[in-house]
Write a protein that holds these residues in place. Structure first.
Motif, PDB file in Angstrom:
ATOM      1  N   LEU A  33       0.819  -1.211   0.000  1.00  0.00           N
ATOM      2  CA  LEU A  33       0.000   0.000   0.000  1.00  0.00           C
ATOM      3  C   LEU A  33       0.853   1.261   0.000  1.00  0.00           C
ATOM      4  O   LEU A  33       0.501   2.269  -0.622  1.00  0.00           O
ATOM      5  CB  LEU A  33      -0.946  -0.004   1.200  1.00  0.00           C
ATOM      6  N   VAL A  34       1.987   1.220   0.682  1.00  0.00           N
ATOM      7  CA  VAL A  34       2.897   2.363   0.678  1.00  0.00           C
ATOM      8  C   VAL A  34       3.478   2.544  -0.721  1.00  0.00           C
ATOM      9  O   VAL A  34       3.565   3.667  -1.228  1.00  0.00           O
ATOM     10  CB  VAL A  34       4.017   2.183   1.717  1.00  0.00           C
ATOM     11  N   ALA A  35       3.845   1.457  -1.356  1.00  0.00           N
ATOM     12  CA  ALA A  35       4.384   1.546  -2.718  1.00  0.00           C
ATOM     13  C   ALA A  35       3.333   2.098  -3.673  1.00  0.00           C
ATOM     14  O   ALA A  35       3.635   2.935  -4.531  1.00  0.00           O
ATOM     15  CB  ALA A  35       4.854   0.164  -3.173  1.00  0.00           C
ATOM     16  N   ALA A  36       2.082   1.659  -3.534  1.00  0.00           N
ATOM     17  CA  ALA A  36       1.014   2.165  -4.401  1.00  0.00           C
ATOM     18  C   ALA A  36       0.767   3.645  -4.152  1.00  0.00           C
ATOM     19  O   ALA A  36       0.559   4.410  -5.100  1.00  0.00           O
ATOM     20  CB  ALA A  36      -0.261   1.366  -4.169  1.00  0.00           C
ATOM     21  N   ALA A  37       0.808   4.063  -2.906  1.00  0.00           N
ATOM     22  CA  ALA A  37       0.598   5.481  -2.583  1.00  0.00           C
ATOM     23  C   ALA A  37       1.721   6.344  -3.149  1.00  0.00           C
ATOM     24  O   ALA A  37       1.508   7.522  -3.442  1.00  0.00           O
ATOM     25  CB  ALA A  37       0.509   5.664  -1.069  1.00  0.00           C
ATOM     26  N   MET A  38       2.893   5.785  -3.334  1.00  0.00           N
ATOM     27  CA  MET A  38       3.996   6.541  -3.902  1.00  0.00           C
ATOM     28  C   MET A  38       3.888   6.636  -5.423  1.00  0.00           C
ATOM     29  O   MET A  38       4.261   7.636  -6.026  1.00  0.00           O
ATOM     30  CB  MET A  38       5.328   5.881  -3.516  1.00  0.00           C
ATOM     31  N   VAL A  39       3.341   5.602  -6.054  1.00  0.00           N
ATOM     32  CA  VAL A  39       3.326   5.529  -7.514  1.00  0.00           C
ATOM     33  C   VAL A  39       2.084   6.169  -8.126  1.00  0.00           C
ATOM     34  O   VAL A  39       2.157   6.791  -9.187  1.00  0.00           O
ATOM     35  CB  VAL A  39       3.442   4.052  -7.956  1.00  0.00           C
ATOM     36  N   LEU A  40       0.931   6.040  -7.483  1.00  0.00           N
ATOM     37  CA  LEU A  40      -0.321   6.488  -8.089  1.00  0.00           C
ATOM     38  C   LEU A  40      -0.371   7.979  -8.424  1.00  0.00           C
ATOM     39  O   LEU A  40      -0.879   8.325  -9.499  1.00  0.00           O
ATOM     40  CB  LEU A  40      -1.501   6.087  -7.211  1.00  0.00           C
ATOM     41  N   PRO A  41       0.103   8.887  -7.583  1.00  0.00           N
ATOM     42  CA  PRO A  41       0.040  10.301  -7.984  1.00  0.00           C
ATOM     43  C   PRO A  41       0.798  10.593  -9.283  1.00  0.00           C
ATOM     44  O   PRO A  41       0.304  11.322 -10.138  1.00  0.00           O
ATOM     45  CB  PRO A  41       0.676  11.042  -6.814  1.00  0.00           C
ATOM     46  N   LEU A  42       1.960  10.007  -9.453  1.00  0.00           N
ATOM     47  CA  LEU A  42       2.711  10.215 -10.678  1.00  0.00           C
ATOM     48  C   LEU A  42       2.004   9.576 -11.867  1.00  0.00           C
ATOM     49  O   LEU A  42       1.955  10.158 -12.954  1.00  0.00           O
ATOM     50  CB  LEU A  42       4.122   9.649 -10.545  1.00  0.00           C
ATOM     51  N   ALA A  43       1.435   8.402 -11.664  1.00  0.00           N
ATOM     52  CA  ALA A  43       0.711   7.738 -12.751  1.00  0.00           C
ATOM     53  C   ALA A  43      -0.494   8.563 -13.184  1.00  0.00           C
ATOM     54  O   ALA A  43      -0.772   8.693 -14.384  1.00  0.00           O
ATOM     55  CB  ALA A  43       0.273   6.343 -12.305  1.00  0.00           C
ATOM     56  N   LEU A  44      -1.218   9.139 -12.232  1.00  0.00           N
ATOM     57  CA  LEU A  44      -2.359   9.981 -12.585  1.00  0.00           C
ATOM     58  C   LEU A  44      -1.922  11.232 -13.333  1.00  0.00           C
ATOM     59  O   LEU A  44      -2.562  11.634 -14.316  1.00  0.00           O
ATOM     60  CB  LEU A  44      -3.143  10.354 -11.324  1.00  0.00           C
ATOM     61  N   LEU A  45      -0.839  11.837 -12.883  1.00  0.00           N
ATOM     62  CA  LEU A  45      -0.341  13.026 -13.568  1.00  0.00           C
ATOM     63  C   LEU A  45       0.068  12.702 -15.002  1.00  0.00           C
ATOM     64  O   LEU A  45      -0.277  13.428 -15.940  1.00  0.00           O
ATOM     65  CB  LEU A  45       0.844  13.606 -12.795  1.00  0.00           C
ATOM     66  N   LEU A  46       0.787  11.618 -15.183  1.00  0.00           N
ATOM     67  CA  LEU A  46       1.194  11.233 -16.534  1.00  0.00           C
ATOM     68  C   LEU A  46      -0.012  10.884 -17.401  1.00  0.00           C
ATOM     69  O   LEU A  46      -0.036  11.184 -18.599  1.00  0.00           O
ATOM     70  CB  LEU A  46       2.162  10.045 -16.471  1.00  0.00           C
ATOM     71  N   GLY A  47      -1.025  10.266 -16.806  1.00  0.00           N
ATOM     72  CA  GLY A  47      -2.231   9.940 -17.557  1.00  0.00           C
ATOM     73  C   GLY A  47      -2.980  11.179 -17.999  1.00  0.00           C
ATOM     74  O   GLY A  47      -3.463  11.251 -19.137  1.00  0.00           O
ATOM     75  N   LEU A  48      -3.070  12.157 -17.131  1.00  0.00           N
ATOM     76  CA  LEU A  48      -3.761  13.397 -17.499  1.00  0.00           C
ATOM     77  C   LEU A  48      -3.008  14.141 -18.591  1.00  0.00           C
ATOM     78  O   LEU A  48      -3.607  14.691 -19.515  1.00  0.00           O
ATOM     79  CB  LEU A  48      -3.939  14.284 -16.268  1.00  0.00           C
ATOM     80  N   VAL A  49      -1.692  14.162 -18.484  1.00  0.00           N
ATOM     81  CA  VAL A  49      -0.883  14.855 -19.488  1.00  0.00           C
ATOM     82  C   VAL A  49      -0.999  14.163 -20.845  1.00  0.00           C
ATOM     83  O   VAL A  49      -1.056  14.820 -21.885  1.00  0.00           O
ATOM     84  CB  VAL A  49       0.591  14.928 -19.023  1.00  0.00           C
ATOM     85  N   SER A  50      -1.066  12.848 -20.847  1.00  0.00           N
ATOM     86  CA  SER A  50      -1.106  12.120 -22.120  1.00  0.00           C
ATOM     87  C   SER A  50      -2.504  12.054 -22.717  1.00  0.00           C
ATOM     88  O   SER A  50      -2.674  11.556 -23.822  1.00  0.00           O
ATOM     89  CB  SER A  50      -0.551  10.707 -21.935  1.00  0.00           C
ATOM     90  N   GLY A  51      -3.531  12.516 -22.024  1.00  0.00           N
ATOM     91  CA  GLY A  51      -4.864  12.595 -22.604  1.00  0.00           C
ATOM     92  C   GLY A  51      -5.757  11.396 -22.360  1.00  0.00           C
ATOM     93  O   GLY A  51      -6.711  11.185 -23.100  1.00  0.00           O
TER      94      GLY A  51
END
Length: 69
Positions: A33-51
């Motif tokens: 859960l700690v690893a997911a909490a570290m990765v998800l914000p960056l994944a969401l940001l990259l997803g929003l940027v890529s459309g």
């Protein structure tokens, strides 16, 4: 000669080092859960940027149209 055998590593860690150790288990592995909490914000940001948001909305409207909503 100076006596050096009794020296140890500094007890205090820096803030970044302590933050990096957050959620670490004794074996050096992080809790999933700690690893997911570290990765998800960056994944969401990259997803929003890529459309991906527009793609998800397009797919959702297509499914809603097929269901008759």
């Amino acid at each position: 000669m100076a006596y050096t055998a009794g020296r140890t590593a500094p007890a205090g860690k820096g803030r970044l080092s302590a933050l990096a150790d957050l959620g670490a288990r004794p074996g050096g592995r992080r809790h999933p859960l700690v690893a997911a909490a570290m990765v998800l914000p960056l994944a969401l940001l990259l997803g929003l940027v890529s459309g991906w948001g527009r793609m998800v909305l397009t797919q959702a409207s297509s499914v809603a149209g097929m269901l008759g909503s």
